[in-house]
Design a protein around this motif. Structure first.
Motif, short mmCIF file in Angstrom:
data_model
loop_
_atom_site.label_atom_id
_atom_site.label_comp_id
_atom_site.label_asym_id
_atom_site.label_seq_id
_atom_site.Cartn_x
_atom_site.Cartn_y
_atom_site.Cartn_z
N HIS A 1 0.84 -1.20 0.00
CA HIS A 1 0.00 0.00 0.00
C HIS A 1 0.87 1.24 0.00
O HIS A 1 2.10 1.17 0.04
CB HIS A 1 -0.97 -0.02 1.18
CG HIS A 1 -0.30 -0.03 2.52
ND1 HIS A 1 0.22 -1.18 3.09
CD2 HIS A 1 -0.06 0.94 3.42
CE1 HIS A 1 0.74 -0.91 4.27
NE2 HIS A 1 0.60 0.38 4.50
N ARG B 1 -0.99 11.99 0.70
CA ARG B 1 -1.09 13.20 1.52
C ARG B 1 -1.61 14.35 0.67
O ARG B 1 -1.07 14.67 -0.39
CB ARG B 1 0.27 13.57 2.11
CG ARG B 1 0.21 14.84 2.98
CD ARG B 1 1.42 14.98 3.87
NE ARG B 1 2.62 15.33 3.10
CZ ARG B 1 3.85 15.30 3.61
NH1 ARG B 1 4.04 14.92 4.86
NH2 ARG B 1 4.89 15.64 2.87
N THR C 1 -3.73 12.71 5.56
CA THR C 1 -3.01 11.56 5.00
C THR C 1 -3.82 10.30 5.23
O THR C 1 -4.36 10.09 6.32
CB THR C 1 -1.63 11.41 5.69
OG1 THR C 1 -0.96 12.65 5.65
CG2 THR C 1 -0.79 10.37 4.99
N ARG C 2 -3.92 9.45 4.20
CA ARG C 2 -4.63 8.17 4.34
C ARG C 2 -3.86 7.09 3.59
O ARG C 2 -3.15 7.38 2.63
CB ARG C 2 -6.04 8.24 3.73
CG ARG C 2 -6.98 9.22 4.36
CD ARG C 2 -7.40 8.85 5.78
NE ARG C 2 -8.45 9.77 6.25
CZ ARG C 2 -8.21 11.01 6.70
NH1 ARG C 2 -6.97 11.45 6.76
NH2 ARG C 2 -9.20 11.79 7.08
N SER C 3 -4.07 5.85 4.03
CA SER C 3 -3.43 4.71 3.38
C SER C 3 -4.37 4.07 2.36
O SER C 3 -5.56 3.91 2.64
CB SER C 3 -3.07 3.64 4.42
OG SER C 3 -2.11 4.13 5.31
N ASP D 1 0.73 5.72 1.26
CA ASP D 1 0.01 6.81 1.92
C ASP D 1 -0.16 7.94 0.91
O ASP D 1 0.78 8.27 0.20
CB ASP D 1 0.79 7.34 3.13
CG ASP D 1 0.75 6.39 4.32
OD1 ASP D 1 0.01 5.39 4.27
OD2 ASP D 1 1.45 6.67 5.30
N THR E 1 -11.07 4.51 9.44
CA THR E 1 -10.69 5.83 8.96
C THR E 1 -10.92 5.93 7.46
O THR E 1 -10.20 5.95 6.67
CB THR E 1 -9.22 6.14 9.29
OG1 THR E 1 -8.39 5.06 8.81
CG2 THR E 1 -9.06 6.25 10.77
#
Lengths: 196, 276
Positions: free
Chosen positions: B60, B64, B74-76, B62, B276
């Protein structure tokens, strides 16, 4: 190197000062693990600390008869969620190490199911870490690491090993499971020690 | 990825090679090459990533995003592509209360630039068999066990990367994918999956529809049960390696059933999509 992303204004804007950089507030409790959830019966459970001179051992009754702390703290996951004001009960690592003599400065935490994570001993003592068995007034659920998990709230939560079964002292720092799989050896959320 | 847990008794042995094989992660500037609707609720986003070192199937990254006042989010996201090169495919499901996913699904367009950090994760990955690629040294360590993939909803993304890598490498390992999805419209990579399933022996595909099945489908829509799981996965006796990805509830249920059905917990790798 950050630059503005066209069309992005942000939405949540919950910039609570208790949130480390790169973290987002959540109100649920995400579960993240690398395999099936181990079911560990408290009748079979034991906790050990292995040092250069021997093994210290507690069964569930002995463990829960130790001094128990109430812990209110924030927790931070490397996958960018934080949860503020969580409440736990558990035994302080200071209590567990009261009668443990060791010259070794590093710890590998081992879990039922085979997980490991490394922490310097300094980061576990002086009121910084617990073995927790209650969350929010209830026995800790298996999916969150029950019957007991390590709780090291000042580091990213992968250090707070679920289903913890013991600590092994080490002469030098060695990477545990996620550390071998790309995560930082130390894991301070405030300096974003996420990946190596 | 992430919180404190794992199921393996030999993490050192299992991951030492993977660590060596996975390039060091870092921040990169990604330019959106194209974006298109993947399902009614998701978008497929093709990125051209400056300096991307390539990635293994299942890893995966991240993402931003930065607002004009400096606010960042920021999310994965799992990567749907793998291999060398600087092209990266994402498939992003829009979360109703999300902050980043609605931007990625509804707002982003070709030419936009994002920051990405990766590739990340060296555990929930699959790589083609080195022996099959003509490396005789790999014969001794060759893992010939079949591979079972189990996806719930958008959890198919990293598993699709594995299935596509398996096909591209013409790897001989038997592959089977069990994919639980709301309706035919919600199937990610539907055309590619059909193609992989039609190719000789590349992938056996089993779909479970939870809300609406296609006309003439043999069973009414329903959530996956233990019996359905047992009937649609490689039996425990064949000792498959199993990769499960989906929501926490889905993964908990499926992983528990797999253990009950006799699968070795050490052979089951999971990735759970959190809140999330």
């Amino acid at each position: 190197m950050s630059f503005i992303t066209r069309g992005f204004s942000g939405r949540d804007r919950e910039r609570d000062e208790r949130l480390p950089p790169g973290q987002t507030l959540v109100h649920d409790f995400p579960v993240l693990s690398a395999g099936p959830t181990p079911e560990v019966d408290t009748a079979e459970w034991e906790f050990t600390i292995r040092t250069e001179s021997g093994v210290h051992r507690w069964n569930w009754d002995e463990f829960t008869s130790l001094a128990i702390d109430d812990v209110d703290t924030d927790i931070h996951c490397v996958t960018h969620w934080s949860k503020l004001g969580t409440s736990w009960r558990g035994v302080s690592l200071d209590t567990l190490f009261e009668h443990v003599e060791t010259e070794q400065e590093y710890v590998m935490a081992h879990s039922y199911g085979g997980y490991t994570t490394n922490v310097p001993l300094d980061e576990l003592l002086d009121g910084k870490a617990w073995v927790a068995f209650e969350f929010d007034g209830e026995p800790l659920e298996a999916e969150h690491g029950g019957p007991a998990r390590l709780l090291v709230p000042h580091l990213y939560f992968w250090k707070s090993a679920k289903w913890v079964r013991g600590l092994v002292m080490m002469d030098q720092d060695e990477p545990g499971f996620w550390e071998q799989n790309g995560y930082h050896l130390h894991g301070d959320p405030w300096t974003e020690e996420r990946y190596w | 990825m992430s919180e404190a847990t794992a199921q393996t008794t030999a993490p050192a042995a299992a991951s030492a090679a993977a660590v060596l094989a996975v390039p060091r992660s870092g921040w990169h500037v990604a330019t959106v090459a194209s974006t298109r609707r993947e399902t009614p609720n998701a978008a497929r986003i093709e990125l051209e990533v400056d300096g991307w070192p390539g990635n293994a199937a299942g890893q995966h990254l991240d993402v931003r995003l930065t607002a004009p006042d400096g606010y960042t989010a920021t999310r994965s996201y799992s990567i749907a592509s793998s291999g060398t090169g600087t092209h990266v495919t994402l498939a992003v499901d829009k979360l109703p209360d999300g902050e980043v996913s609605p931007y990625l699904v509804d707002e982003v367009r070709a030419g936009d630039m994002l920051e990405v950090h990766g590739p990340l994760g060296a555990f929930f990955v699959w790589a083609p068999d080195a022996a099959a690629a003509g490396d005789p040294a790999a014969d001794a360590t060759r893992d010939t066990r079949p591979v079972q993939l189990i996806a719930g909803g958008s959890g198919v993304v990293p598993l699709f990367a594995m299935a596509a890598a398996h096909d591209a490498a013409e790897d001989p390992t038997p592959f089977r994918l069990l994919y639980s999805v709301r309706s035919p419209d919600d199937v990610y990579f539907a055309d590619a999956l059909r193609r992989l399933a039609a190719a000789s022996a590349s992938l056996q595909l089993d779909l479970v529809y939870t809300r609406r099945a296609p006309e003439g489908w043999p069973s009414p829509p329903a959530r996956i049960t233990r019996d359905v799981l047992e009937a649609a996965v490689i039996p425990a006796a064949e000792r498959p390696r199993v990769f499960v990805c989906g929501s926490t509830g889905f993964v908990e249920r499926v992983a528990d059933w797999l253990v009950e059905l006799g699968h070795d917990a050490r052979s089951i790798r999971t990735e759970r999509y959190g809140g999330t």
